[in-house]
Design an enzyme around this catalytic site. Structure first.
Site, mmCIF file in Angstrom:
data_model
loop_
_atom_site.group_PDB
_atom_site.id
_atom_site.type_symbol
_atom_site.label_atom_id
_atom_site.label_comp_id
_atom_site.label_asym_id
_atom_site.label_seq_id
_atom_site.Cartn_x
_atom_site.Cartn_y
_atom_site.Cartn_z
ATOM 1 N N GLY A 114 43.327 53.476 43.948
ATOM 2 C CA GLY A 114 43.349 52.988 45.323
ATOM 3 C C GLY A 114 41.951 52.847 45.878
ATOM 4 N N GLY A 115 40.977 52.698 44.963
ATOM 5 C CA GLY A 115 39.592 52.667 45.408
ATOM 6 C C GLY A 115 39.244 54.003 46.035
ATOM 7 C CB SER A 125 41.797 51.768 39.808
ATOM 8 O OG SER A 125 41.308 50.761 40.660
#
Length: 520
Positions: free
Chosen positions: A122-123, A208
């Site tokens: 989710g960054g 991510s």
């Protein structure tokens, strides 16, 4: 005292069989299908912008049978476009969100199982430890005989607003989120033995944004010694930290956007979250025009809490003795994450002939299209020319950089992988998208059938991948029944495991592809 046995087919939550005692108090969990779970466990607390602190001990027995609140993120305005392929789960949100979840095959049994701590994607702005259904740790714990931990930590403006210029009390505010992660790892080290885990064999892994955070922790002195191994999944695209000057400019503009003077900085503690977020988001947009080189929510390389970018021109010395795995998916953001599912269905690449594929390559890569196609087919002979059009050119470039630098460090080994399996769902339109490897890593290919199809091929691949991750956590070397020998990635022999219908090892897999696209 060893826990009483429980029948494998029962769901049990009882003070007689599922209570454990942590350093802060007793927890009542549950056991189902032979796996114990303890959900919504508080591992820390913190005032706004302040470093994480230990929670206060509680009296009696605390139920740990439901997830805790997620950390605040921007408000959702619609269903995610990738919901079919990356099914989500949401919970109420709170600033008091430092909760973790534990899955284990046994409690109080002194087995000293490997511990795998998952850091969500989710960054640096979104997500939670339970956001994706794929994150469920039950099956990985059961099949791998490991302890799985997932967690929440502060995000966006609450996790990364650098107010250090406004007083010593705020010196770590730009890294508040990282203090949460460190606190969670400290909790693991102090408590995981009662859950059947080995505090001296902890692997952190994340995808991510979670991969960015893994890299950040590898260069955070406060995290030294709290984990032994690390895995970065699709997490090498951006620097894992931002610079001090950029973070300072964002804080300055955030105050101004709220009509606050520097001496009124303490008033930020009572500003409504969404008003604070809006002011900070605007500051991020405006900061580049005022000299900020890298204005974004991210940990701050402040010279103290995080002395330097953990992997800039080199991996920091702290990372030298940490075995590492780095990998990507073949298509990342080139399919269902950014393109409309209906468009991909209407123009399915599996129906393209070579002439159309060549035209599409020229459309995307211009005069480089033909060279890209040739380099791609040389690297991936099991694929088609049409597949070359959807190759990722952003994440893999960063991974190659990270792998090369870690290999040059001449310390603990580093391993490379590429997830290239094409899901059969919707006639293969999604290919190997961003997050597509997660059900396989977590042994959840049968749980998330909308992503994997749940067929024999997917289940077989899931067994191999989850076992490889578990064996890396157990020994520092990835391996699994049915996989070829997986050598380390070295300067003279940069090996990559390609996960596909038939996994294989390739040498210097896609450097020439990235060079052909102009990305490397």
């Amino acid at each position: 005292m060893q826990a009483l046995p429980v029948a494998a087919d029962q769901f049990v939550a009882t003070t007689k069989k599922t209570v454990v005692e942590t350093d802060k108090g007793k927890l009542l969990g549950s056991v189902d299908d032979g796996v114990y779970s303890y959900l919504g466990v508080p591992y820390a607390r913190a005032d706004r912008f302040m470093p994480a602190e230990e929670v206060k001990p509680w009296q009696g027995i605390r139920p740990a049978v439901t997830y805790g609140e997620n950390c605040f993120i921007p408000q959702m305005t619609g269903v995610a476009g990738d919901e079919l392929f990356n099914p989500h789960r949401y919970m109420p949100m709170s600033e008091n969100c430092q909760f973790l979840n534990v899955w284990t095959p046994g409690i109080k049994d002194r087995k000293k199982r490997p511990v795998m701590v998952w850091i969500h994607g989710g960054g640096y702005t979104n997500g939670s430890g339970i956001e994706l259904t794929s994150y469920d740790g039950h099956n990985l714990s059961k099949t791998g005989d490991v302890v799985v931990v997932t967690l929440n930590h502060r995000l966006n403006v609450l996790g990364f607003l650098d107010l250090s210029a406004y007083g010593d009390k705020y010196k770590n505010s730009g890294n508040a989120s990282i203090t949460d992660l460190v606190a969670a790892l400290k909790w693991v080290n102090q408590n995981i033995e009662v859950f059947g885990g080995d505090p001296n064999n902890v692997t952190i892994f994340g995808q991510s944004g979670g991969g960015y955070k893994v890299r950040a922790l590898m260069g955070t002195p406060a995290a030294r010694g709290l984990f032994e191994k690390a895995i970065v999944q699709s997490g090498s695209r951006l620097d894992s930290t931002t610079d001090k000057a950029s973070s300072a400019k964002v804080a300055e503009l955030t105050l101004a956007n709220l009509g606050l003077k520097p001496e009124e900085v303490d008033k930020l503690a009572s500003v409504d979250y969404y008003a604070l977020l809006a002011a900070s988001d605007k500051a991020l947009k405006d900061a580049p025009s005022q000299g900020a080189r890298d204005a974004r929510y991210a940990p701050v390389a402040d010279g103290t809490y995080i002395p330097e970018n953990p992997v800039g021109s080199r991996w920091v010395d702290q990372a030298k003795d940490i075995p590492l795995m780095v990998g990507d998916t073949l298509n990342e953001f080139e399919t269902v994450i950014t393109r409309k599912v209906g468009d991909l269905v209407a123009d399915n690449k599996n129906g393209w002939n070579n002439a159309k594929a060549s035209a599409k390559l020229k459309e995307r890569f211009g005069d480089k299209g033909e060279a890209v196609g040739k380099a791609f087919l040389a690297a991936y002979p099991e694929k088609t020319l049409a597949d070359a059009y959807f190759v990722d050119t952003r994440y893999r470039v960063g991974a190659i950089r990270d792998l090369d630098l870690k290999a040059k460090q001449d310390g603990a080994p580093v391993y490379s992988y590429m997830f290239a399996y094409e899901s059969p769902v919707l006639d293969g339109i999604a290919m190997s998208w961003h997050c597509s490897e997660l059900p396989y890593v977590f042994a959840n290919a049968g749980l998330v059938k909308t992503a994997t199809g749940g067929g024999k091929e997917a289940l077989a691949l899931s067994r191999k991948m989850s076992q490889a991750w578990v064996n890396f956590a157990r020994t520092g070397k990835p391996s699994a029944k049915g996989l070829p020998e997986w050598p380390a990635y070295t300067t003279d022999k940069p090996a990559t495991m390609v996960f596909d219908t038939k996994p294989r090892v390739a040498i210097d897999l896609d450097r020439k592809v990235m060079q052909a696209t102009g990305a490397l």
